[in-house]
Motif scaffolding. Structure first.
Motif, PDB file in Angstrom:
ATOM      1  N   MET A   1     -36.258  10.186 -16.208  1.00 34.55           N
ATOM      2  CA  MET A   1     -34.846  10.355 -16.490  1.00 34.55           C
ATOM      3  C   MET A   1     -34.392   9.142 -17.301  1.00 34.55           C
ATOM      4  N   THR A   2     -33.697   9.388 -18.405  1.00 33.20           N
ATOM      5  CA  THR A   2     -33.214   8.297 -19.240  1.00 33.20           C
ATOM      6  C   THR A   2     -32.002   7.635 -18.603  1.00 33.20           C
ATOM      7  N   SER A   3     -31.650   6.452 -19.109  1.00 27.55           N
ATOM      8  CA  SER A   3     -30.496   5.755 -18.538  1.00 27.55           C
ATOM      9  C   SER A   3     -29.206   6.530 -18.780  1.00 27.55           C
ATOM     10  N   SER A   4     -29.105   7.247 -19.904  1.00 22.28           N
ATOM     11  CA  SER A   4     -27.893   8.048 -20.129  1.00 22.28           C
ATOM     12  C   SER A   4     -27.844   9.243 -19.178  1.00 22.28           C
ATOM     13  N   ASP A   5     -29.009   9.815 -18.858  1.00 25.47           N
ATOM     14  CA  ASP A   5     -29.055  10.897 -17.872  1.00 25.47           C
ATOM     15  C   ASP A   5     -28.645  10.380 -16.495  1.00 25.47           C
ATOM     16  N   THR A   6     -29.138   9.195 -16.153  1.00 27.06           N
ATOM     17  CA  THR A   6     -28.794   8.589 -14.868  1.00 27.06           C
ATOM     18  C   THR A   6     -27.296   8.325 -14.790  1.00 27.06           C
ATOM     19  N   GLU A   7     -26.720   7.799 -15.854  1.00 23.43           N
ATOM     20  CA  GLU A   7     -25.279   7.540 -15.881  1.00 23.43           C
ATOM     21  C   GLU A   7     -24.489   8.833 -15.742  1.00 23.43           C
ATOM     22  N   ALA A   8     -24.965   9.896 -16.400  1.00 22.21           N
ATOM     23  CA  ALA A   8     -24.278  11.187 -16.328  1.00 22.21           C
ATOM     24  C   ALA A   8     -24.303  11.726 -14.898  1.00 22.21           C
ATOM     25  N   VAL A   9     -25.464  11.661 -14.246  1.00 26.10           N
ATOM     26  CA  VAL A   9     -25.584  12.138 -12.865  1.00 26.10           C
ATOM     27  C   VAL A   9     -24.722  11.278 -11.947  1.00 26.10           C
ATOM     28  N   GLY A  11     -21.978   9.754 -12.708  1.00 27.24           N
ATOM     29  CA  GLY A  11     -20.589  10.149 -12.929  1.00 27.24           C
ATOM     30  C   GLY A  11     -20.240  11.446 -12.224  1.00 27.24           C
ATOM     31  N   VAL A  12     -21.139  12.406 -12.291  1.00 27.42           N
ATOM     32  CA  VAL A  12     -20.913  13.698 -11.630  1.00 27.42           C
ATOM     33  C   VAL A  12     -20.828  13.502 -10.118  1.00 27.42           C
ATOM     34  N   LEU A  13     -21.763  12.740  -9.558  1.00 27.45           N
ATOM     35  CA  LEU A  13     -21.746  12.529  -8.105  1.00 27.45           C
ATOM     36  C   LEU A  13     -20.491  11.781  -7.673  1.00 27.45           C
ATOM     37  N   ALA A  14     -20.057  10.803  -8.460  1.00 27.34           N
ATOM     38  CA  ALA A  14     -18.825  10.080  -8.129  1.00 27.34           C
ATOM     39  C   ALA A  14     -17.624  11.021  -8.176  1.00 27.34           C
ATOM     40  N   ALA A  15     -17.580  11.874  -9.189  1.00 24.81           N
ATOM     41  CA  ALA A  15     -16.463  12.825  -9.308  1.00 24.81           C
ATOM     42  C   ALA A  15     -16.467  13.819  -8.155  1.00 24.81           C
ATOM     43  N   LEU A  16     -17.642  14.261  -7.755  1.00 28.90           N
ATOM     44  CA  LEU A  16     -17.750  15.245  -6.678  1.00 28.90           C
ATOM     45  C   LEU A  16     -17.555  14.647  -5.293  1.00 28.90           C
ATOM     46  N   ALA A  17     -17.486  13.318  -5.198  1.00 25.55           N
ATOM     47  CA  ALA A  17     -17.273  12.674  -3.908  1.00 25.55           C
ATOM     48  C   ALA A  17     -15.879  12.964  -3.358  1.00 25.55           C
ATOM     49  N   ASP A  18     -14.959  13.350  -4.228  1.00 26.31           N
ATOM     50  CA  ASP A  18     -13.583  13.609  -3.794  1.00 26.31           C
ATOM     51  C   ASP A  18     -13.416  15.078  -3.412  1.00 26.31           C
ATOM     52  N   PRO A  19     -12.935  15.371  -2.204  1.00 27.43           N
ATOM     53  CA  PRO A  19     -12.795  16.768  -1.769  1.00 27.43           C
ATOM     54  C   PRO A  19     -11.787  17.567  -2.595  1.00 27.43           C
ATOM     55  N   THR A  20     -10.763  16.926  -3.117  1.00 32.14           N
ATOM     56  CA  THR A  20      -9.797  17.658  -3.953  1.00 32.14           C
ATOM     57  C   THR A  20     -10.460  18.115  -5.241  1.00 32.14           C
ATOM     58  N   ALA A  49      -1.057  14.977  -9.735  1.00 33.66           N
ATOM     59  CA  ALA A  49      -2.316  14.607  -9.087  1.00 33.66           C
ATOM     60  C   ALA A  49      -3.445  15.526  -9.557  1.00 33.66           C
ATOM     61  N   VAL A  50      -3.139  16.815  -9.688  1.00 31.75           N
ATOM     62  CA  VAL A  50      -4.140  17.764 -10.172  1.00 31.75           C
ATOM     63  C   VAL A  50      -4.572  17.384 -11.588  1.00 31.75           C
ATOM     64  N   VAL A  51      -3.619  17.028 -12.437  1.00 33.16           N
ATOM     65  CA  VAL A  51      -3.947  16.629 -13.816  1.00 33.16           C
ATOM     66  C   VAL A  51      -4.869  15.413 -13.808  1.00 33.16           C
ATOM     67  N   LYS A  52      -4.602  14.444 -12.948  1.00 31.27           N
ATOM     68  CA  LYS A  52      -5.461  13.256 -12.854  1.00 31.27           C
ATOM     69  C   LYS A  52      -6.867  13.630 -12.389  1.00 31.27           C
ATOM     70  N   HIS A  53      -6.953  14.491 -11.388  1.00 25.19           N
ATOM     71  CA  HIS A  53      -8.269  14.937 -10.918  1.00 25.19           C
ATOM     72  C   HIS A  53      -9.009  15.706 -12.012  1.00 25.19           C
ATOM     73  N   LEU A  54      -8.292  16.548 -12.731  1.00 20.25           N
ATOM     74  CA  LEU A  54      -8.915  17.310 -13.823  1.00 20.25           C
ATOM     75  C   LEU A  54      -9.408  16.381 -14.928  1.00 20.25           C
ATOM     76  N   SER A  55      -8.690  15.305 -15.179  1.00 16.99           N
ATOM     77  CA  SER A  55      -9.134  14.369 -16.219  1.00 16.99           C
ATOM     78  C   SER A  55     -10.425  13.667 -15.806  1.00 16.99           C
ATOM     79  N   VAL A  56     -10.574  13.376 -14.508  1.00 18.91           N
ATOM     80  CA  VAL A  56     -11.831  12.794 -14.014  1.00 18.91           C
ATOM     81  C   VAL A  56     -12.970  13.801 -14.194  1.00 18.91           C
ATOM     82  N   LEU A  57     -12.720  15.045 -13.819  1.00 22.62           N
ATOM     83  CA  LEU A  57     -13.742  16.090 -13.961  1.00 22.62           C
ATOM     84  C   LEU A  57     -14.091  16.331 -15.428  1.00 22.62           C
ATOM     85  N   ASP A  58     -13.092  16.261 -16.288  1.00 24.17           N
ATOM     86  CA  ASP A  58     -13.307  16.435 -17.729  1.00 24.17           C
ATOM     87  C   ASP A  58     -14.132  15.281 -18.291  1.00 24.17           C
TER      88      ASP A  58
END
Length: 116
Positions: A1-9, A11-20, A49-58
């Motif tokens: 896995m490349t460092s950019s792949d690791t960073e992407a994963v 980011g996804v895991l950090a974003a998914l840590a929030d239940p909302t 708050a939804v807009v902020k969460h969506l921006s993190v997911l985006d």
């Protein structure tokens, strides 16, 4: 896995840590696409708050927004979820191999002890 792949994963895991944010993904998966206002009606948080969460997911590539007139409609982008799931699957397979090796060593040691 490349460092950019690791960073992407990461980011996804950090974003998914929030239940909302997980709930937002669930809602978008069912609805196909929705506005922040529509999503806020289904959650115990404000539209802002939804807009902020969506921006993190985006930002991590899990959703995308497209402007239609005055509205921004959001939808799930499954590519990053798929990449993260593949990483998790590879990690699980690696642990399965390690555990199988430990089990084989333990069984061999047990057989050796019984034969003595």
């Amino acid at each position: 896995m490349t460092s950019s792949d690791t960073e992407a994963v990461d980011g996804v895991l950090a974003a998914l840590a929030d239940p909302t944010r997980r709930r937002l993904l669930d809602l978008l998966a069912v609805q196909g696409e929705a506005t922040a206002t529509t999503l806020a009606e289904r959650l115990p948080v404000s539209r802002q708050a939804v807009v902020k969460h969506l921006s993190v997911l985006d930002a991590v590539g899990l959703v995308s927004g497209s402007r239609i007139g005055r509205e921004v409609r959001y939808s799930v982008r499954p590519q990053m979820l798929n990449a993260t799931a593949q990483w998790m699957s590879a990690l699980a397979a690696d642990w399965d191999r390690r555990l199988a090796t430990i089990k084989e060593a333990a069984e061999a040691a047990e057989r050796s002890a019984e034969g003595s």
